[in-house]
Design a protein around this motif. Structure first.
Motif, PDB file in Angstrom:
ATOM      1  N   UNK A 331      22.151  74.404  42.605  1.00  0.00           N
ATOM      2  CA  UNK A 331      23.572  74.045  42.524  1.00  0.00           C
ATOM      3  C   UNK A 331      24.282  74.678  43.707  1.00  0.00           C
ATOM      4  N   UNK A 332      24.937  73.863  44.518  1.00  0.00           N
ATOM      5  CA  UNK A 332      25.756  74.373  45.608  1.00  0.00           C
ATOM      6  C   UNK A 332      27.187  74.537  45.146  1.00  0.00           C
ATOM      7  N   UNK A 333      27.733  75.735  45.326  1.00  0.00           N
ATOM      8  CA  UNK A 333      29.121  76.000  44.946  1.00  0.00           C
ATOM      9  C   UNK A 333      29.915  76.466  46.158  1.00  0.00           C
ATOM     10  N   UNK A 407      24.422  66.075  36.095  1.00  0.00           N
ATOM     11  CA  UNK A 407      24.839  66.999  37.148  1.00  0.00           C
ATOM     12  C   UNK A 407      26.110  67.732  36.752  1.00  0.00           C
ATOM     13  N   UNK A 408      27.059  67.010  36.162  1.00  0.00           N
ATOM     14  CA  UNK A 408      28.341  67.616  35.768  1.00  0.00           C
ATOM     15  C   UNK A 408      28.136  68.725  34.751  1.00  0.00           C
ATOM     16  N   UNK A 409      27.311  68.468  33.736  1.00  0.00           N
ATOM     17  CA  UNK A 409      27.069  69.471  32.698  1.00  0.00           C
ATOM     18  C   UNK A 409      26.294  70.665  33.254  1.00  0.00           C
ATOM     19  N   UNK A 410      25.320  70.375  34.137  1.00  0.00           N
ATOM     20  CA  UNK A 410      24.523  71.485  34.665  1.00  0.00           C
ATOM     21  C   UNK A 410      25.373  72.382  35.572  1.00  0.00           C
ATOM     22  N   UNK A 411      26.229  71.790  36.378  1.00  0.00           N
ATOM     23  CA  UNK A 411      27.111  72.582  37.244  1.00  0.00           C
ATOM     24  C   UNK A 411      28.037  73.459  36.399  1.00  0.00           C
ATOM     25  N   UNK A 430      35.825  75.491  44.403  1.00  0.00           N
ATOM     26  CA  UNK A 430      36.528  74.370  45.033  1.00  0.00           C
ATOM     27  C   UNK A 430      35.723  73.076  44.973  1.00  0.00           C
ATOM     28  N   UNK A 431      34.381  73.178  45.100  1.00  0.00           N
ATOM     29  CA  UNK A 431      33.549  71.981  45.099  1.00  0.00           C
ATOM     30  C   UNK A 431      32.132  72.360  44.694  1.00  0.00           C
ATOM     31  N   UNK A 432      31.336  71.363  44.333  1.00  0.00           N
ATOM     32  CA  UNK A 432      29.978  71.650  43.855  1.00  0.00           C
ATOM     33  C   UNK A 432      29.095  70.430  44.011  1.00  0.00           C
ATOM     34  N   UNK A 433      27.788  70.686  44.037  1.00  0.00           N
ATOM     35  CA  UNK A 433      26.791  69.622  44.127  1.00  0.00           C
ATOM     36  C   UNK A 433      25.516  70.116  43.459  1.00  0.00           C
ATOM     37  N   UNK A 434      24.698  69.174  42.944  1.00  0.00           N
ATOM     38  CA  UNK A 434      23.460  69.523  42.246  1.00  0.00           C
ATOM     39  C   UNK A 434      22.300  68.768  42.873  1.00  0.00           C
TER      40      UNK A 434
END
Length: 514
Positions: A331-333, A407-411, A430-434
């Motif tokens: 997960x990138x935060x 992805x939304x739940x895991x983040x 601010x932002x995130x990606x999985x």
């Protein structure tokens, strides 16, 4: 002209093609299942910020590998942006490129990694130094030392990873720093894992070295110098590991090699003692590739399934099918700030913690490692001064509960864990990606103990050469994967070399980490 089909465009496959063009007159053709090069050593870009999947330090004890890296990307001759701003000492190569002006440049970076345990930071690799002593306290330390001394004299049979670790660190350190974390990473406790994993990845400690290291730390503390126990160095491409593999891809194509993406292997035809052709699928299209040589870095479990051979024995199929892999989610935060404070003397942008990554051994969270990409290279971020770019690493099995989450739940789950251990506040995200990575780590359990059955069968195919991490079902580092490719090319080109040289890479007890 003879040709070689190379399955996979990761570090091993690309290196094989590069060396074929460099040392032979064989024409290399790479077929890759995905639409990118680098395998798990790629760089993922998200809205101008780059993620190193798994964290890849460019470090090797093999001079040929380090020379190859420098051949593709020359070492920096001027300070990187953060070193310049902070007036930090950095190692430079005379007449090397300026990372502030040139893109194709290999940075020379500080390696700073620590363990988070009991909400405190311990040195990584774990050592009985000043920092560990202060964190443990007198009572715990006494028990740890007694346990370690006992392990020096009473050795256990090294028939599993648990005994391997206890023999080197003592039972108390094993219980504190290895048992539960290994379960987090592999989904198995060390007593269920073959000791071979330890022989490749772990080096023990000696009492003499512990005492000398402790004395050196005391001297450094009295002189007020920087915490040298935290620091090492490694090379790192300006824009992450994928930049080097993109560069190698360009060189391969420039010199006549071919790379085809989105081609998944569906059949490997064996006749007598050779592979005669490979069949791939790209969407609705199939293609047959004839070859004089085959170099495979695809997972052995899938390789055996795809081989069309009426003579293959049932036990070969069963052992290959019983090989297990550990999968991976990052997960990138992107956050405005960290809650956790930098208590070291190491200067960083924004005074953030200086670690490249942190091994999270807190038992109440599932996160395995935390990367701070700012510290790998400031050029991985669009705004390295005002933002912090994190990589939260989770280990799982494909299609298990974590893998199957949206992805939304895991983040949301991952952000909650990082908040729980006091690293961030969710309000600062601010932002995130999985990103999901299947078959990232070949496991040393399942039917692994019978792997020799599969290896013998594969070696019986004269023109097939198994290379890379998944191609050998071995937890190789990046440089070891590259070396298997080099050895394969030389085994093809020179009768003095043999397939055993390929399999013997990373079995000589030369360690990546001390």
């Amino acid at each position: 002209m003879k040709n070689a089909i190379i399955i996979g465009a990761g570090p091993a496959g690309l290196t094989a093609a590069y060396y074929m063009l460099k040392e032979t007159d064989i024409h290399p053709i790479i077929i890759e299942k995905e639409d990118y090069v680098g395998g798990i050593a790629r760089t993922v870009e998200y809205k101008g910020n780059r993620m190193d999947i798994g964290g890849h330090r460019f470090f090797s004890k093999n001079r040929e590998i380090t020379d190859l890296w420098e051949e593709l990307m020359p070492l920096q001759g001027k300070p990187a942006m953060d070193d310049k701003m902070l007036k930090r000492e950095c190692q430079l190569k005379q007449e090397g490129p300026d990372p502030e002006k040139d893109d194709k440049v290999m940075l020379n970076r500080h390696r700073i990694s620590r363990i988070m345990y009991m909400k405190r930071f311990f040195d990584y690799p774990i050592s009985l130094g000043i920092n560990t002593i202060m964190n443990l306290g007198v009572v715990r330390l006494t028990v740890v030392v007694a346990s370690y001394i006992k392990a020096l004299f009473i050795k256990r049979p090294e028939n599993n990873l648990e005994n391997f670790m206890i023999n080197r660190f003592g039972k108390r350190l094993y219980n504190m720093f290895f048992k539960d974390y290994t379960h987090k990473v592999w989904g198995r406790y060390p007593k269920e894992i073959d000791a071979d994993w330890g022989s490749q990845r772990i080096k023990g400690i000696s009492l003499c070295k512990v005492i000398s290291h402790l004395c050196a730390q005391i001297v450094h503390m009295r002189s007020g110098s920087v915490e040298t126990s935290l620091i090492d160095r490694f090379y790192y491409p300006k824009y992450g590991p994928g930049q080097l593999w993109d560069t190698m891809k360009e060189e391969i194509e420039k010199n006549g090699g071919e790379i085809y993406f989105n081609n998944e292997v569906k059949e490997i035809s064996r006749q007598s003692d050779k592979v005669t052709y490979i069949k791939t699928k790209n969407g609705s299209k199939t293609k047959v590739w004839e070859a004089d040589y085959i170099l495979s870095s695809m997972p052995i479990k899938e390789l055996i399934k795809d081989i069309n051979d009426d003579t293959i024995q049932q036990d070969v199929k069963e052992v290959a099918d019983g090989l297990i892999y550990r999968d991976f989610i990052t997960v990138g935060l992107l956050v405005d700030r960290l809650k956790i404070k930098n208590t070291t003397r190491i200067r960083t942008l924004g005074n953030n913690i200086p670690d490249c990554w942190i091994y999270v051994q807190e038992p109440d969270v599932e996160i395995g490692r935390l990367q701070i990409f700012n510290n790998w290279s400031p050029y991985l971020l669009k705004d390295p001064i005002n933002k912090v770019w994190l990589g939260l690493e989770y280990f799982c099995h494909e299609n298990d509960e974590k893998w199957s989450m949206s992805d939304e739940d895991f983040i949301k789950f991952a952000v909650g864990e990082l908040e729980q251990i006091g690293v961030i506040s969710k309000d600062d995200v601010e932002d995130s990606v999985c990103v999901h990575v299947p078959k990232a780590y070949p496991a040393y359990f399942g039917r692994y103990k019978e792997f020799q059955i599969v290896k013998s069968y594969l070696d019986s195919i004269d023109n097939l050469y198994c290379i890379g991490r998944n191609g050998q079902h071995r937890y190789n580092n990046m440089d070891h994967s590259m070396l298997t490719a080099i050895e394969a090319v030389r085994a093809i080109n020179d009768p003095k070399y043999s397939k055993s040289n390929i399999w013997n890479v990373n079995t000589e007890k030369e360690y990546h980490e001390n």
